[in-house]
Design an enzyme around this catalytic site. Structure first.
Site, PDB file in Angstrom:
ATOM      1  N   ARG A 164       0.847  -1.206   0.000  1.00 26.03           N
ATOM      2  CA  ARG A 164       0.000   0.000   0.000  1.00 26.03           C
ATOM      3  C   ARG A 164       0.878   1.250   0.000  1.00 26.03           C
ATOM      4  NH1 ARG A 164      -5.033  -0.392   3.918  1.00 26.03           N
ATOM      5  NH2 ARG A 164      -5.677   1.287   2.520  1.00 26.03           N
TER       6      ARG A 164
ATOM      7  N   GLU B 236     -14.708   4.357   0.091  1.00 24.54           N
ATOM      8  CA  GLU B 236     -14.870   3.168   0.935  1.00 24.54           C
ATOM      9  C   GLU B 236     -16.293   2.614   0.887  1.00 24.54           C
ATOM     10  OE1 GLU B 236     -13.545   4.358   4.888  1.00 24.54           O
ATOM     11  OE2 GLU B 236     -15.483   5.198   5.378  1.00 24.54           O
TER      12      GLU B 236
HETATM   13  O1  LIG Z   1      -8.548   9.021   6.567  1.00 19.81           O
HETATM   14  C1  LIG Z   1      -9.325   8.049   6.722  1.00 19.81           C
HETATM   15  O2  LIG Z   1      -9.781   7.729   7.833  1.00 19.81           O
HETATM   16  C2  LIG Z   1      -9.698   7.266   5.524  1.00 19.81           C
HETATM   17  C3  LIG Z   1      -9.476   7.793   4.279  1.00 19.81           C
HETATM   18  C4  LIG Z   1      -9.800   7.059   3.040  1.00 19.81           C
HETATM   19  O3  LIG Z   1      -8.580   6.579   2.514  1.00 19.81           O
HETATM   20  P1  LIG Z   1      -8.097   6.811   0.978  1.00 19.81           P
HETATM   21  O4  LIG Z   1      -8.045   8.261   0.719  1.00 19.81           O
HETATM   22  O5  LIG Z   1      -6.771   6.123   0.949  1.00 19.81           O
HETATM   23  O6  LIG Z   1      -9.136   6.120   0.125  1.00 19.81           O
HETATM   24  C5  LIG Z   1     -10.749   5.887   3.307  1.00 19.81           C
HETATM   25  O7  LIG Z   1     -10.868   5.087   2.164  1.00 19.81           O
HETATM   26  C6  LIG Z   1     -10.285   5.066   4.489  1.00 19.81           C
HETATM   27  O8  LIG Z   1     -11.145   3.999   4.728  1.00 19.81           O
HETATM   28  C7  LIG Z   1     -10.279   5.931   5.736  1.00 19.81           C
HETATM   29  C1  LIG Z   2      -9.791   1.740   2.806  1.00 20.22           C
HETATM   30  C2  LIG Z   2     -10.132   1.389   4.047  1.00 20.22           C
HETATM   31  O1  LIG Z   2      -9.293   1.314   5.140  1.00 20.22           O
HETATM   32  P1  LIG Z   2      -7.855   1.898   5.477  1.00 20.22           P
HETATM   33  O2  LIG Z   2      -8.035   2.832   6.632  1.00 20.22           O
HETATM   34  O3  LIG Z   2      -7.014   0.711   5.827  1.00 20.22           O
HETATM   35  O4  LIG Z   2      -7.317   2.635   4.247  1.00 20.22           O
HETATM   36  C3  LIG Z   2     -11.538   1.026   4.371  1.00 20.22           C
HETATM   37  O5  LIG Z   2     -11.833   0.873   5.582  1.00 20.22           O
HETATM   38  O6  LIG Z   2     -12.365   0.868   3.464  1.00 20.22           O
END
Ligand SMILES: O=C(O)C1=C[C@@H](OP(=O)(O)O)[C@@H](O)[C@H](O)C1
Ligand SMILES: C=C(OP(=O)(O)O)C(=O)O
Length: 448
Positions: free
Chosen positions: A140, A334
Site C-alpha cells: 500500500r 470506501e
Molecule cells: O482518513 C481516513 O480515515 C480514511 C481515508 C480514506 O482513505 P483513501 O483516501 O486512501 O481512500 C478511506 O478510504 C479510508 O477507509 C479511511
Molecule cells: C480503505 C479502508 O481502510 P484503510 O483505513 O485501511 O485505508 C476502508 O476501511 O475501506
C-alpha cells in the site's frame, strides 16, 4: 490474487426470506477513533474518547501509541451498563499524553490510518520506531508520507522501498515547514501530515500537486478535529489557497469526545432495507458529520428507497425495487464495495466512477468485486477508474474476501437475495466491525 481453498472458513450468508425490520446500533467510527487517539496522544493534557470503536484497526493504533509511551486506560463510562459490552458501547478510553519514546515497534496490520498517521508522530519520539505490518501493508502506498517527512527534516530507513517495513529515527522534534506531495493515491497522506503538524517546530504547509485528491470528506474530518482541539488550520474550503493546507505550531487541548457511529459500517444494514424492501433504523446518526457514509442517504435514495432522520436515528425504507446508478464515488471510495453489491441486484445497469485508487486499498477492490460478483454469475467489467455493473440473475457459490472487511460485507449483502452464497473468512470484518456476523443475524432475527 490466489484462490483460498474452498473448505476454509466458509460462512453461509443468511438468505432473507422477507423484508427486514430492525434497529441496528453501529459501533464507533474507525476514522474518528483513530484521529482522536492521535490528537489525544499529542495533547498537553489528558482526554477522553467515549464509545470508541474497538476493532483491529483501532486496537493496533492504541497499542502503537502505548508502545511510544502514551497512557491509554480502559474505563467504564457512567453511561455504560456493562464493561466489555459486545459492541463496545459505553466504554471509554482515557488518554494520558507523555513524552514519546523509542526504541519501539509498531504493528500497523493492514490499517491505512495506522501506517500513515503514525510515522509523523514517530518523528517526535526520542529514538527509533520500527514499523511493520501484514504482507498487504508492504504494497500500500506510503511514499507520500515518507518523502514528505524527509523534506520536513526526518530520518527514515526504508532501504529505498518507499514502503513498509521501515524505521523512523525519531529525534525528539521535527522542523516541519513547506512540502509538496502527490496524494492522488490516498488522502491519508495529507491527513497524516496535518494531524501531527501542531507539534512540528514550524507547523506545516502541505501542497497537493497531483491530478486528483480522493476522499475529501476524510480531509475535512482531519481539519475539523484539529480545530476542535485548538489547532489553527488554513485550508482551501474556508477561503485558503486551492490544494494547500497550513497548520501552525501550537499546544493541543485534551478533549472529551463521544465518537459517532461508523456510517460506512452502517452501510450493509441500510442496504439490507434496500435489498429486501424493508426498514432499518440506525440510532445516533449525526445531524452533521464529515463521515463519507452520510452520502448513503442520497445514494441509496436514488437507488430505490427513502430515508428520514428523526430523534430515533436514520430510518431507511426500501421501496422493493433497486435501481442502477451512475455515480462518481471519488469522495466516498470506501462505500464502493457495498454499492457494487446492491447494483448487481438492481433493475438497470450501474457505472461507478472516480475510484481508481481502490486498487491500492485492503485488496485491489475493483478486481476483487469484478471476479467475485462474476463468480456468482454476474456481469461486471472494470473500467480505468471504476466498474460497469450489468445485473443478471445470480447463483450461490463462494464469495472470496481477500482479507478485506468490505468485501465480506458485500458478500453478505448478495447473500440476502441469492440463496447459497458462502462468504470466505467473514472474520476479516474484525478490521472495523468485529461483531458483524452476529449483528447481521440479529438484524434478520435469526436464532444464532
Ligand atoms: O482518513 C481516513 O480515515 C480514511 C481515508 C480514506 O482513505 P483513501 O483516501 O486512501 O481512500 C478511506 O478510504 C479510508 O477507509 C479511511
Ligand atoms: C480503505 C479502508 O481502510 P484503510 O483505513 O485501511 O485505508 C476502508 O476501511 O475501506
Amino acid at each position: 490474487m490466489t484462490d483460498t481453498p474452498a473448505h476454509l472458513d466458509l460462512w453461509p450468508a443468511p438468505y432473507a426470506s422477507g423484508a427486514v425490520d430492525a434497529t441496528v446500533s453501529v459501533p464507533g467510527s474507525k476514522s474518528v477513533t483513530n484521529r482522536a487517539l492521535v490528537l489525544a496522544a499529542l495533547a498537553s493534557e489528558p482526554g477522553w474518547l467515549r464509545r470508541p470503536l474497538r476493532s483491529r484497526d483501532t486496537l493496533l493504533m492504541a497499542e502503537a501509541l502505548r508502545a511510544l509511551g502514551v497512557g491509554i486506560e480502559e474505563t467504564v463510562s457512567s453511561s455504560s451498563t456493562a464493561a466489555g459490552a459486545p459492541d463496545g458501547r459505553g466504554e471509554a478510553w482515557r488518554v494520558i499524553p507523555a513524552g514519546l519514546h523509542g526504541p519501539a515497534s509498531v504493528d500497523v496490520g493492514n490499517a491505512g490510518t495506522v501506517m500513515r498517521f503514525l510515522p509523523p508522530v514517530a518523528t517526535l519520539a526520542d529514538g527509533p520506531v520500527h514499523f511493520d505490518g501484514d504482507a498487504r501493508s508492504y504494497e500500500r502506498p506510503l511514499h507520500g508520507v515518507i518523502d514528505a517527512l524527509r523534506v520536513l527534516g526526518a530520518r527514515i530507513d526504508d532501504e529505498g522501498r518507499g514502503a513498509l517495513p521501515m524505521t523512523v529515527r525519531g529525534g525528539g522534534a521535527l522542523d516541519g515547514g513547506k512540502v509538496d506531495i502527490d496524494a492522488s493515491s490516498s488522502s491519508q497522506f495529507v491527513s497524516a501530515l496535518l494531524l501531527s503538524a501542531p507539534r512540528f517546530n514550524q507547523g506545516v504547509e502541505v501542497r497537493h500537486t497531483g491530478p486528483r485528491l480522493p476522499s475529501m470528506p476524510h480531509i475535512r474530518m482531519t481539519v475539523d478535529m484539529l480545530r476542535a482541539v485548538g489547532a489553527q488550520v488554513d485550508e482551501p474550503e474556508t477561503g485558503g489557497e486551492p490544494n494547500v493546507w497550513r497548520v501552525s505550531p501550537s499546544a493541543l487541548l485534551g478533549r472529551d469526545l463521544v465518537i459517532e457511529p461508523d456510517l460506512s459500517n452502517a452501510q450493509p444494514f441500510l442496504a439490507a432495507a434496500l435489498v429486501t424492501g424493508g426498514r432499518v433504523t440506525i440510532p445516533d446518526w449525526p445531524a452533521r458529520t464529515t463521515q463519507p457514509g452520510d452520502a448513503l442517504r442520497e445514494i441509496f435514495t436514488e437507488m430505490g428507497g427513502s430515508c428520514e432522520l428523526t430523534d430515533a436515528g436514520l430510518t431507511f425504507t426500501g421501496s422493493g425495487r433497486i435501481h442502477g446508478i451512475d455515480v462518481d464515488l471519488g469522495e466516498v471510495g470506501e462505500l464502493t464495495p457495498g454499492i457494487a453489491a446492491v447494483a448487481a441486484l438492481a433493475d438497470s445497469p450501474s457505472t461507478l466512477r472516480g475510484v481508481a485508487h481502490l486498487r491500492l486499498h485492503e485488496t485491489d477492490r475493483l478486481a476483487a468485486l469484478t471476479k467475485e460478483i462474476n463468480g456468482l454469475g454476474g456481469d461486471v467489467t472494470e473500467t480505468e477508474d471504476g466498474l460497469h455493473i450489468r445485473p443478471r440473475p445470480l447463483r450461490g457459490g463462494i464469495f472470496h474476501t481477500y482479507d478485506d472487511h468490505r468485501m465480506a460485507t458485500a458478500g453478505a449483502l448478495l447473500g440476502l437475495a441469492v440463496e447459497g452464497v458462502r462468504v470466505e473468512n467473514v472474520a476479516t470484518t474484525a478490521k472495523t466491525l468485529p461483531d458483524f456476523p452476529q449483528m447481521w443475524t440479529e438484524m434478520l432475527a435469526i436464532e444464532a
